[in-house]
Motif scaffolding. Structure first.
Motif: not given
Length: 166
Positions: A4-13, A52-61, A146-150
């Protein structure tokens, strides 16, 4: 959690890269006032997308965490059931000394009891292990989905940004 942390970093990047690309495109094609308005829109869209992406990541977590909590609850129920049945078996074994007539009978009784308890312990351990493996698999599936959706969204956004402006 690391996923999830990696996904959030990737989303931000990704959001930052998209904003920079869009700003560069706008600067090349627009006039001054229009460029500022377009830049504000891109920044706003990027922030909304990141949120929205961060909210989705938190929901998945949180969903994965709930799955693991349910798995732990089920595992504890299994262990408690094993403990209760073990106590019942030991209580029943307390009746056997009344039936023992020789030292060999005592030894055989103790050997049988130890073997039976070891078998029960191993069977229960396998059940609990299976339950926890299923729970972990379900939790990881949720995070992977969630990672696949992102990733899919990032590919789609990238493709949209590559299209020439109308």
């Amino acid at each position: 959690m690391a996923t999830e942390t990696t996904s959030t970093k990737n989303d931000s990047r990704t959001a930052t890269q998209q904003a920079a690309t869009e700003l560069a495109r706008i600067a090349r094609t627009a006039d001054g006032a229009g460029a500022a308005e377009a830049a504000a829109k891109v920044g706003s869209d990027s922030a909304r997308s990141l949120s929205a992406s961060t909210a989705g990541n938190m929901e998945a977590f949180l969903q994965a965490q709930a799955i693991m909590a349910e798995g732990m609850r089920t595992a504890w129920q299994e262990w408690m059931g094993y403990s209760q049945s073990a106590m019942q078996r030991w209580t029943e074994k307390l009746q056997t000394p009344l039936q023992i007539r020789s030292p060999q009978d005592i030894m055989l009784s103790q050997i049988d009891t130890a073997r039976e308890e070891m078998d029960q312990l191993l069977q229960n351990s396998m059940r609990v292990s299976d339950l926890m493996t299923k729970a972990a698999g379900s939790a990881m599936r949720r995070i992977t989905e969630r990672g696949s959706a992102v990733a899919s969204d990032a590919v789609q956004d990238s493709a949209e940004m590559q299209r020439p402006a109308a």
